[in-house]
Write an enzyme that holds these catalytic residues in place. Structure first.
Site: not given
Ligand code: G1P
Ligand code: G1P
Lengths: 347, 347
Positions: B55, B165, B160, B77, B163, B167, B310, B158, B152, B315-316, B114, B52
């Protein structure tokens, strides 16, 4: 201090379609990755799967049976996010504001063949898909203000069924992201007496560096302000506001460029490249909307390989979108891909 | 038609902090899930991992050695998204607008152990973490306009490295989401002669339905306009604009409520609940900012279980955030969790 270089120095770029900035950290792409990788499904799907809700002739979860369709097939989503059955209501308290919605959601199967993706459809099958986008937009556009045509492709994009399909969600309000875009396009039109995306595509064609592929009618490019590593914007080189205005000719050239783009996507990391894609055009409100221009966004999550994606988390959720490779680098990598699909025998 | 029910009928809710709407489809939570599930790491991590980067005593990727720290540890960083070495530049072309940025990014190890997470820290260790958030915010706030404290947590977010932590990213501009919030808080203050979040927390304490847990100084609740299924907002019940203003007393009660909230998160699906969390307070510009109120957001991705999240896709990404379970249902489920961590011997 050295001269500013977009490939070396952190900077922010402004997205004129959303009014948001993107933080670019080009030097950061060297960091090692020990995080999550996507499970890659390397088995090839069969052309027909008896367990699939979308294959021709199969039963869906609600008991209905799909017809034995041989091109495309559209049906009302069995678990629709929208419906028109509820009562109307709204609340104006500034801290607890709400409104009911009216709409419907449909599913569109792109092909009877369970194993294919948009990137692998032959030109004729691709035309059939675009024709349904067109006819469904026209149909739903008579009833609703907004018709969102989109596709979630791949398990990494939350797609729960590999059968090639997209969706159409239609409703009587402008959704948040579209309302913002509407406002920004209208503001630009007022201020610069021009169409924002029309002006933009001309400038990009001159600069060339962000173009992935183009034909007589269409251009696919990585926008200057792209959020996702290999995000693209698909723009027309002619005046068109809404999907139903496509002609036989511009539909054919559209099929061609979607094929050319998605094949390059698949070739980049030699996988069925996951993405969400969708169309934005002028609202169906009977107005002229000279500020609008029909276009599509492709938002693919992959960053370094078929199994390492970009996570929009932490800083992105709380502060601002951040990206590592520049849009110019991403465009160059996509541009240099073979136009022949890696799974095809001609590759 | 029946009477409108937030648990039955699709509707939209307005987020006064962002100006965006959220589409709620409560009836949709019944749809089956055949999509991607998260790989759950059920092995318990060791207290020390020689591989790690975080650590105590280990070498990082750039060759530097971590001290043998025994509470917390902060360092620059090694693959910072921000730095202050580049030249200054900016471009005002409305379609190609950019500006260089100045800033720095730091990593904060929460504990030498850790195997732990924030949810498992004892009260004293939790105080040490908050004290660093406070002192680092103060320090960086002297040099920069904005200090983004965040974490995160979990591979699904995401992260990685398991441990424990977080930011700190600091820079001389207001990031997009904060600039919007600044504007909206200021508008509310002008229009209603009150503090938006101060007014909001009082209303929520009266209504009770969205409260997860509270103590004398703080309240954790699922906001009326939550995007993520189990999103929460952590709000003070007293006047405070920025992290450095915490007193020994309000820091203690803050540690207590973070513990109470994160333990319930872990208990919900009996897993190390992934999330991104972070703090927003008044910018470090020397102004009074009566419209501001220090608060934290928790954005967890899980929806149905430890392995089904989720997906904010399709759509989102193209139209508007959509959610299935209501904020009231989510708050009730979190509220009913045991206050004792499922991994503790007292559970
Ligand atoms: O409609 P689906 O394929 O079941 O679901 C997927 O698409 C939707 C619309 O983009 C999203 O709201 C869901 O989170 C996603 O899992
Ligand atoms: O900084 P990390 O932990 O390597 O990376 C993670 O956090 C960052 C900041 O939220 C994001 O931009 C990266 O996409 C994510 O993988």
């Amino acid at each position: 201090k050295p001269k500013f270089s977009t490939d070396e120095h952190p900077h922010r770029r402004f997205n004129p379609l959303t009014g948001e900035w993107v933080l670019l950290s080009p030097h950061r792409s060297k960091r090692p990755w020990q995080g999550q990788t996507e499970a890659l499904d390397l088995t090839t799907a069969p052309s027909y799967d008896s367990e699939c809700f979308l294959c021709p002739g199969n039963k869906r979860i609600n008991g209905e049976q799909n017809p034995k369709y041989d091109t495309t097939f559209v049906f009302q989503n069995d678990f629709a996010a929208l419906n028109s059955e509820g009562p109307k209501a709204q609340g104006e308290d500034p801290l607890f504001r709400f409104e009911t919605v009216e709409g419907e959601s449909r599913v569109l199967c792109f092909s009877p063949d369970h194993s294919l993706t948009l990137a692998q459809l032959d030109p004729e099958a691709m035309q059939a898909v675009i024709a349904v986008w067109q006819s469904q937009s026209e149909l739903l556009g008579k009833k609703y203000l907004w018709v969102q045509v989109f596709e979630n492709k791949g398990a990494a994009m939350g797609c729960s069924n590999p059968h090639p399909h997209g969706q159409l969600w239609a409703h009587n309000h402008l959704p948040t992201l579209v309302a913002t875009k509407q406002q920004r396009l209208a503001d630009y039109y007022l201020q610069h007496h021009g169409n924002l995306l029309g002006d933009y595509v001309e400038r990009e064609l001159q600069q060339e560096v962000r173009i992935v592929v183009s034909n007589h009618d269409w251009v696919a490019l990585v926008p200057y302000w792209a959020s996702w590593p290999f995000e693209t914007l698909l723009l027309p080189r002619f005046n068109i506001r809404r999907m139903p205005e496509l002609t036989a000719e511009t539909r054919e050239s559209l099929g061609e460029i979607i094929g050319a783009l998605t094949v390059r996507y698949d070739n980049l990391f030699q996988c069925a490249f996951p993405y969400s894609m969708g169309w934005h055009g002028a609202p169906f409100d009977g107005q002229d909307h000279p500020e609008w221009c029909l276009h599509a966004h492709f938002y693919p999550p992959l960053l370094r390989s078929a199994s390492v994606k970009k996570f929009m988390v932490g800083y992105e959720l709380l502060a601002e979108i951040q990206r590592d490779i520049t849009p110019e680098q991403a465009a160059a990598r996509l541009r240099e891909q073979s136009p022949i699909h890696y799974k095809s025998s001609h590759y």
